[in-house]
Design a protein around this motif. Structure first.
Motif, short mmCIF file in Angstrom:
data_model
loop_
_atom_site.label_atom_id
_atom_site.label_comp_id
_atom_site.label_asym_id
_atom_site.label_seq_id
_atom_site.Cartn_x
_atom_site.Cartn_y
_atom_site.Cartn_z
N THR A 266 -5.71 0.02 -7.00
CA THR A 266 -7.04 0.49 -6.65
C THR A 266 -7.30 1.82 -7.37
N GLN B 75 0.13 -2.18 4.80
CA GLN B 75 -1.26 -2.49 5.13
C GLN B 75 -1.80 -3.68 4.34
N ALA B 76 -1.15 -4.01 3.22
CA ALA B 76 -1.60 -5.15 2.41
C ALA B 76 -1.38 -6.48 3.12
N THR C 242 0.84 -1.19 0.00
CA THR C 242 0.00 0.00 0.00
C THR C 242 0.88 1.25 0.00
N LEU D 146 -9.53 -2.52 0.89
CA LEU D 146 -8.28 -1.81 1.17
C LEU D 146 -8.01 -0.77 0.08
N GLN D 147 -7.72 0.45 0.50
CA GLN D 147 -7.44 1.53 -0.45
C GLN D 147 -5.94 1.72 -0.63
N HIS D 148 -5.59 2.48 -1.67
CA HIS D 148 -4.18 2.77 -1.99
C HIS D 148 -3.35 1.50 -2.06
N CYS D 149 -3.87 0.51 -2.74
CA CYS D 149 -3.24 -0.81 -2.79
C CYS D 149 -2.71 -1.12 -4.20
#
Length: 133
Positions: free
Chosen positions: A48, A108-109, A9, A83-86
């Motif tokens: 994303t 975060q991934a 991320t 999940l954002q910004h992935c």
């Protein structure tokens, strides 16, 4: 041929943040899998919808020997609450069938696949414990 998955991320939709994250992800991929770019047949990167300032493949192509790897960038299907910004990848590589594969999930991934985010030794130990239970 083997398939290797991975994701990371970014904190923001900036060229610098994406370059840092993709470089970190591919460095980890090469190191943990002892993988050479010449063994890679193809890479599909997905991002994303909130990442749109640079293609991950453009970053990968600037790495030594990666310029001859077939790469494709696509937008990940949007699912509400995901999940954002992935940034994700699916890599197909020519590796012996006996070669262990280490899927790479960073930042975060790691929440996407906690079973693959553990170091291999811990994962093997966890599987041994679960087998005994």
């Amino acid at each position: 041929m083997k398939a290797i998955r991975g994701a990371t991320t970014v904190a923001e939709n900036s060229v610098e943040a994406i370059q840092e994250a993709v470089t970190e992800l591919l460095d980890e991929l090469e190191q943990r899998n002892q993988l050479q770019p010449t063994e890679i047949m193809s890479v599909t990167f997905s991002v994303t919808r909130d990442i749109d300032v640079i293609f991950p493949a453009a970053i990968a192509r600037s790495r030594p020997l990666w310029d001859s790897v077939a790469m494709l960038d696509v937008q990940q299907m949007h699912v509400e609450g995901s999940l954002q910004h992935c940034i994700r990848f699916l890599i197909h590589a020519y590796l012996p069938t006996s070669t262990p594969i280490h899927h790479i999930y960073l930042r975060q991934a790691a929440k996407l696949r906690p079973d693959w985010s553990l170091p291999q030794t811990l994962q093997t130990q966890q599987q041994a414990v679960e087998t005994k239970v």
